[in-house]
Design an enzyme around this catalytic site. Sequence first.
Site, PDB file in Angstrom:
ATOM      1  N   CYS A 192      29.705  12.685  13.733  1.00 59.17           N
ATOM      2  CA  CYS A 192      29.806  11.765  12.593  1.00 59.17           C
ATOM      3  C   CYS A 192      29.448  10.340  13.025  1.00 59.17           C
ATOM      4  O   CYS A 192      28.275  10.064  13.247  1.00 59.17           O
ATOM      5  CB  CYS A 192      31.176  11.856  11.935  1.00 59.17           C
ATOM      6  SG  CYS A 192      31.193  11.154  10.268  1.00 59.17           S
ATOM      7  N   HIS A 197      31.804  17.496  10.920  1.00 57.83           N
ATOM      8  CA  HIS A 197      32.990  17.460  11.791  1.00 57.83           C
ATOM      9  C   HIS A 197      33.361  18.865  12.266  1.00 57.83           C
ATOM     10  O   HIS A 197      34.287  19.476  11.713  1.00 57.83           O
ATOM     11  CB  HIS A 197      34.178  16.843  11.049  1.00 57.83           C
ATOM     12  CG  HIS A 197      34.134  15.365  10.950  1.00 57.83           C
ATOM     13  ND1 HIS A 197      34.618  14.527  11.941  1.00 57.83           N
ATOM     14  CD2 HIS A 197      33.654  14.561   9.976  1.00 57.83           C
ATOM     15  CE1 HIS A 197      34.443  13.267  11.571  1.00 57.83           C
ATOM     16  NE2 HIS A 197      33.865  13.260  10.390  1.00 57.83           N
ATOM     17  N   GLU A 247      34.966  19.572  14.865  1.00 56.37           N
ATOM     18  CA  GLU A 247      36.272  19.498  15.538  1.00 56.37           C
ATOM     19  C   GLU A 247      37.441  19.453  14.558  1.00 56.37           C
ATOM     20  O   GLU A 247      38.602  19.610  14.951  1.00 56.37           O
ATOM     21  CB  GLU A 247      36.316  18.258  16.444  1.00 56.37           C
ATOM     22  CG  GLU A 247      36.723  16.951  15.801  1.00 56.37           C
ATOM     23  CD  GLU A 247      35.799  16.399  14.731  1.00 56.37           C
ATOM     24  OE1 GLU A 247      36.150  15.370  14.129  1.00 56.37           O
ATOM     25  OE2 GLU A 247      34.721  16.984  14.464  1.00 56.37           O
TER      26      GLU A 247
END
Length: 242
Positions: free
Chosen positions: A91, A186, A188
Site C-alpha cells: 500500500c 493489503h 497482511e
Amino acid sequence: MHARVTVIQPDPTSPLDLFGEWLPQQGVEVDVIDVEKDPIPDASDPDLDLSDGLIVLGGKHNAYSTEPWAEPVRALLRRTVADEVPTLGICLGHQLLAVVLGGKVSLGAPESGEFGPTTIEWADDAQSDPVLADVVTADGIDRTSVVTENHNDWGVDLPVGATALAHSDRGIQAFRAGSALGVQFHPEGSPASARDWQHRDREALTLALHAAAEPILLTARALARGYANQVKYAKEQRAEAA
C-alpha cells in the site's frame, strides 16, 4: 534455511498482522521498526545490514510525506533495490517504492480510492514473478484474485523499467522493479483489520471482508509464502557466493 527481514511500520493502525504469524512459519523471522518510536536504519551507512529483506507497510501518510521518518524510509528503499535485497512494499510502501524509483503517485480523495474486497487481474508476467507465481494459480481457476484494499492514493506512472503485474478496474495493483515488489492491496491484513480504518463504513467493510475471507486469505498466504521463498533463495545464493 532460516532468514530475517526488517519491517518498517509507518502507522500503528497498519501492523504486520497476519504476516507476523505466517512469515515465521515459513522460516523468516521479522524485526519490526515502528517509525514513531524506533530509530530507522541509516541507508548511507556502508556497513548497513538489513538482514535478508525489507518490508515497508501501509499507513495514513502519502508517498511524498515530509514526516521525519519519510525520507529515511525512501532512502532505505533506494538502497535495498540498488543492493538487490528482496523488498516488499505494501500500500503506502508500494507507493513509496514507485516514487523513489522515479514513478508518480496521484493523491486522491476518499471517493477515488478502493476499500474492502476487490477483484484484481494478474498480468502475464506475474506467472514468472519470484513472489507471485504461486499466487496467480493459487485458486487453480483463473488469473484473478480477491484482495483487501484500503487506499485513496494511486500509483499512476510506473518507474522506468518496472513491470506491471496486476490491475483492478481502477488502476495498477502490483509491479516488479528488480528485487522489489510493490502491491497496492493489503495481503497482511486480517478480515478484522477494517475496524481500525478511518472510514465511515467500517462495520460494513468488516462484514464484507469476513464474507470474502476464504479467497482473500488464499491469495494472502500464497503471497507470504512467495516472499519468504524469495528471501530464503536470495540468502542461499549469497551464502554460496561467499
